[in-house]
Design a protein around this motif. Sequence first.
Motif, PDB file in Angstrom:
ATOM      1  N   ALA A   1       0.821  -1.214   0.000  1.00 30.07           N
ATOM      2  CA  ALA A   1       0.000   0.000   0.000  1.00 30.07           C
ATOM      3  C   ALA A   1       0.853   1.262   0.000  1.00 30.07           C
ATOM      4  O   ALA A   1       0.378   2.339  -0.356  1.00 30.07           O
ATOM      5  CB  ALA A   1      -0.922   0.004   1.220  1.00 30.07           C
ATOM      6  N   ALA A   2       2.119   1.131   0.394  1.00 31.74           N
ATOM      7  CA  ALA A   2       2.985   2.300   0.564  1.00 31.74           C
ATOM      8  C   ALA A   2       3.281   2.989  -0.760  1.00 31.74           C
ATOM      9  O   ALA A   2       3.473   2.346  -1.788  1.00 31.74           O
ATOM     10  CB  ALA A   2       4.285   1.887   1.244  1.00 31.74           C
ATOM     11  N   ARG A   3       3.322   4.301  -0.726  1.00 27.01           N
ATOM     12  CA  ARG A   3       3.718   5.126  -1.866  1.00 27.01           C
ATOM     13  C   ARG A   3       4.884   5.983  -1.393  1.00 27.01           C
ATOM     14  O   ARG A   3       4.690   6.954  -0.645  1.00 27.01           O
ATOM     15  CB  ARG A   3       2.551   6.006  -2.344  1.00 27.01           C
ATOM     16  CG  ARG A   3       1.299   5.221  -2.717  1.00 27.01           C
ATOM     17  CD  ARG A   3       1.527   4.368  -3.968  1.00 27.01           C
ATOM     18  NE  ARG A   3       0.316   3.685  -4.399  1.00 27.01           N
ATOM     19  CZ  ARG A   3       0.053   2.412  -4.149  1.00 27.01           C
ATOM     20  NH1 ARG A   3       0.922   1.684  -3.457  1.00 27.01           N
ATOM     21  NH2 ARG A   3      -1.060   1.855  -4.580  1.00 27.01           N
ATOM     22  N   GLN A   4       6.084   5.621  -1.818  1.00 27.76           N
ATOM     23  CA  GLN A   4       7.266   6.279  -1.245  1.00 27.76           C
ATOM     24  C   GLN A   4       8.477   6.150  -2.162  1.00 27.76           C
ATOM     25  O   GLN A   4       8.715   5.103  -2.750  1.00 27.76           O
ATOM     26  CB  GLN A   4       7.588   5.648   0.114  1.00 27.76           C
ATOM     27  CG  GLN A   4       8.739   6.282   0.853  1.00 27.76           C
ATOM     28  CD  GLN A   4       9.027   5.555   2.155  1.00 27.76           C
ATOM     29  OE1 GLN A   4       9.599   4.459   2.149  1.00 27.76           O
ATOM     30  NE2 GLN A   4       8.614   6.141   3.256  1.00 27.76           N
ATOM     31  N   GLU A   5       9.230   7.247  -2.272  1.00 30.08           N
ATOM     32  CA  GLU A   5      10.521   7.226  -2.959  1.00 30.08           C
ATOM     33  C   GLU A   5      11.567   7.783  -2.003  1.00 30.08           C
ATOM     34  O   GLU A   5      11.293   8.726  -1.250  1.00 30.08           O
ATOM     35  CB  GLU A   5      10.473   8.057  -4.237  1.00 30.08           C
ATOM     36  CG  GLU A   5       9.515   7.479  -5.267  1.00 30.08           C
ATOM     37  CD  GLU A   5       9.572   8.176  -6.615  1.00 30.08           C
ATOM     38  OE1 GLU A   5       8.963   7.651  -7.562  1.00 30.08           O
ATOM     39  OE2 GLU A   5      10.214   9.242  -6.719  1.00 30.08           O
ATOM     40  N   ILE A   6      12.764   7.180  -2.021  1.00 30.41           N
ATOM     41  CA  ILE A   6      13.828   7.579  -1.104  1.00 30.41           C
ATOM     42  C   ILE A   6      15.073   7.950  -1.889  1.00 30.41           C
ATOM     43  O   ILE A   6      15.510   7.214  -2.774  1.00 30.41           O
ATOM     44  CB  ILE A   6      14.166   6.455  -0.106  1.00 30.41           C
ATOM     45  CG1 ILE A   6      12.948   6.140   0.778  1.00 30.41           C
ATOM     46  CG2 ILE A   6      15.359   6.838   0.762  1.00 30.41           C
ATOM     47  CD1 ILE A   6      13.150   4.954   1.694  1.00 30.41           C
ATOM     48  N   VAL A   7      15.636   9.102  -1.556  1.00 29.80           N
ATOM     49  CA  VAL A   7      16.889   9.566  -2.152  1.00 29.80           C
ATOM     50  C   VAL A   7      17.917   9.657  -1.032  1.00 29.80           C
ATOM     51  O   VAL A   7      17.635  10.193   0.044  1.00 29.80           O
ATOM     52  CB  VAL A   7      16.723  10.954  -2.816  1.00 29.80           C
ATOM     53  CG1 VAL A   7      18.069  11.463  -3.333  1.00 29.80           C
ATOM     54  CG2 VAL A   7      15.707  10.877  -3.946  1.00 29.80           C
ATOM     55  N   THR A   8      19.119   9.114  -1.264  1.00 32.14           N
ATOM     56  CA  THR A   8      20.185   9.215  -0.271  1.00 32.14           C
ATOM     57  C   THR A   8      21.308  10.095  -0.798  1.00 32.14           C
ATOM     58  O   THR A   8      21.639  10.061  -1.985  1.00 32.14           O
ATOM     59  CB  THR A   8      20.756   7.832   0.089  1.00 32.14           C
ATOM     60  OG1 THR A   8      21.128   7.138  -1.108  1.00 32.14           O
ATOM     61  CG2 THR A   8      19.744   7.005   0.866  1.00 32.14           C
ATOM     62  N   LEU A   9      21.857  10.881   0.116  1.00 35.57           N
ATOM     63  CA  LEU A   9      23.039  11.684  -0.168  1.00 35.57           C
ATOM     64  C   LEU A   9      24.199  10.979   0.516  1.00 35.57           C
ATOM     65  O   LEU A   9      24.281  10.950   1.740  1.00 35.57           O
ATOM     66  CB  LEU A   9      22.865  13.115   0.366  1.00 35.57           C
ATOM     67  CG  LEU A   9      24.079  14.044   0.231  1.00 35.57           C
ATOM     68  CD1 LEU A   9      24.468  14.213  -1.230  1.00 35.57           C
ATOM     69  CD2 LEU A   9      23.777  15.397   0.864  1.00 35.57           C
ATOM     70  N   ARG A  10      25.108  10.388  -0.271  1.00 33.64           N
ATOM     71  CA  ARG A  10      26.132   9.496   0.278  1.00 33.64           C
ATOM     72  C   ARG A  10      27.485  10.161   0.503  1.00 33.64           C
ATOM     73  O   ARG A  10      28.455   9.498   0.847  1.00 33.64           O
ATOM     74  CB  ARG A  10      26.277   8.281  -0.633  1.00 33.64           C
ATOM     75  CG  ARG A  10      24.985   7.480  -0.711  1.00 33.64           C
ATOM     76  CD  ARG A  10      25.113   6.232  -1.543  1.00 33.64           C
ATOM     77  NE  ARG A  10      23.864   5.475  -1.527  1.00 33.64           N
ATOM     78  CZ  ARG A  10      23.694   4.334  -2.176  1.00 33.64           C
ATOM     79  NH1 ARG A  10      24.678   3.835  -2.891  1.00 33.64           N
ATOM     80  NH2 ARG A  10      22.541   3.700  -2.115  1.00 33.64           N
ATOM     81  N   GLY A  11      27.532  11.453   0.295  1.00 26.96           N
ATOM     82  CA  GLY A  11      28.754  12.205   0.558  1.00 26.96           C
ATOM     83  C   GLY A  11      28.390  13.665   0.737  1.00 26.96           C
ATOM     84  O   GLY A  11      27.334  14.116   0.283  1.00 26.96           O
ATOM     85  N   LEU A  12      29.242  14.395   1.430  1.00 32.86           N
ATOM     86  CA  LEU A  12      28.941  15.791   1.727  1.00 32.86           C
ATOM     87  C   LEU A  12      29.478  16.723   0.642  1.00 32.86           C
ATOM     88  O   LEU A  12      30.685  16.834   0.445  1.00 32.86           O
ATOM     89  CB  LEU A  12      29.527  16.167   3.090  1.00 32.86           C
ATOM     90  CG  LEU A  12      28.941  15.411   4.280  1.00 32.86           C
ATOM     91  CD1 LEU A  12      29.696  15.761   5.554  1.00 32.86           C
ATOM     92  CD2 LEU A  12      27.458  15.701   4.435  1.00 32.86           C
ATOM     93  N   VAL A  13      28.568  17.352  -0.075  1.00 35.48           N
ATOM     94  CA  VAL A  13      28.918  18.356  -1.070  1.00 35.48           C
ATOM     95  C   VAL A  13      28.214  19.637  -0.650  1.00 35.48           C
ATOM     96  O   VAL A  13      26.970  19.692  -0.618  1.00 35.48           O
ATOM     97  CB  VAL A  13      28.475  17.942  -2.480  1.00 35.48           C
ATOM     98  CG1 VAL A  13      28.827  19.030  -3.479  1.00 35.48           C
ATOM     99  CG2 VAL A  13      29.126  16.619  -2.877  1.00 35.48           C
ATOM    100  N   ALA A  14      28.972  20.640  -0.310  1.00 39.33           N
ATOM    101  CA  ALA A  14      28.394  21.881   0.194  1.00 39.33           C
ATOM    102  C   ALA A  14      27.558  22.578  -0.882  1.00 39.33           C
ATOM    103  O   ALA A  14      27.878  22.532  -2.064  1.00 39.33           O
ATOM    104  CB  ALA A  14      29.496  22.808   0.691  1.00 39.33           C
ATOM    105  N   GLY A  15      26.480  23.229  -0.433  1.00 35.03           N
ATOM    106  CA  GLY A  15      25.626  23.971  -1.349  1.00 35.03           C
ATOM    107  C   GLY A  15      24.165  23.688  -1.106  1.00 35.03           C
ATOM    108  O   GLY A  15      23.789  23.083  -0.098  1.00 35.03           O
ATOM    109  N   GLU A  16      23.336  24.113  -2.064  1.00 39.12           N
ATOM    110  CA  GLU A  16      21.886  23.969  -1.907  1.00 39.12           C
ATOM    111  C   GLU A  16      21.347  22.758  -2.667  1.00 39.12           C
ATOM    112  O   GLU A  16      21.751  22.470  -3.795  1.00 39.12           O
ATOM    113  CB  GLU A  16      21.164  25.223  -2.407  1.00 39.12           C
ATOM    114  CG  GLU A  16      19.649  25.155  -2.190  1.00 39.12           C
ATOM    115  CD  GLU A  16      18.892  26.327  -2.775  1.00 39.12           C
ATOM    116  OE1 GLU A  16      18.167  27.002  -2.025  1.00 39.12           O
ATOM    117  OE2 GLU A  16      19.038  26.582  -3.996  1.00 39.12           O
TER     118      GLU A  16
END
Length: 203
Positions: free
Chosen positions: A113-128
């Motif tokens: 039933a779930a409706r979900q997308e997941i994005v991971t940030l795997r390293g630190l890149v400064a900015g917006e």
Amino acid sequence: MSIGRSTRDTETDPFYDMLFNMLIAFVFCFVIALLAFNPLAKKAGDVPAKAEFMITVSWPDENPNDLDTWVMEPGGKVLWFRQRDVGMLHLDRDDRGDKNNSVVVNGKTITSAARQEIVTLRGLVAGEYVVNAHYYESRNQLPVDATVTVVKINPQAQIVFTGTQQIGAKGEERTLVRFSIDDSGQVLDVNTQPKPIVLRSGI
């Protein structure tokens, strides 16, 4: 007169027994130490993916419509379902509403039933980072509420932002959140000012 073997030839000398046992113990300790310094490599599936931030976009359970997550990283590159790895960003799955949330096992249909997308940030890149939701396909022609949650993983889980916006119709785009980080991963700014990504990309 029969000639037999001496008693010394048929009995084991305790001194040699002790030396042999010490040798076995030494070899055993050497093997253990060798394994400790050179552990067996793990299979790729056994190594958990490291993430600095996790972005979750979800919409109501069992909703038949298809929303897509779009994320623009500081360098201007855009992550979406046809470009799932951009810089340090990774999209785990393209959730297409009721179109790809079921599987048939032994003749029985099992549905999520779930409706979900997941994005991971795997390293630190400064900015917006700009996180948008795009109403890709509508099966009931109704508005959809999109909820975003941004979690900073390290050094401990911390919710950076959570919020919900309604997307009125197919083809519309909403900026769910914009957040900026520095080189150490410290969050500097969070806002929801609109910034088109889909239209900008010419999709």
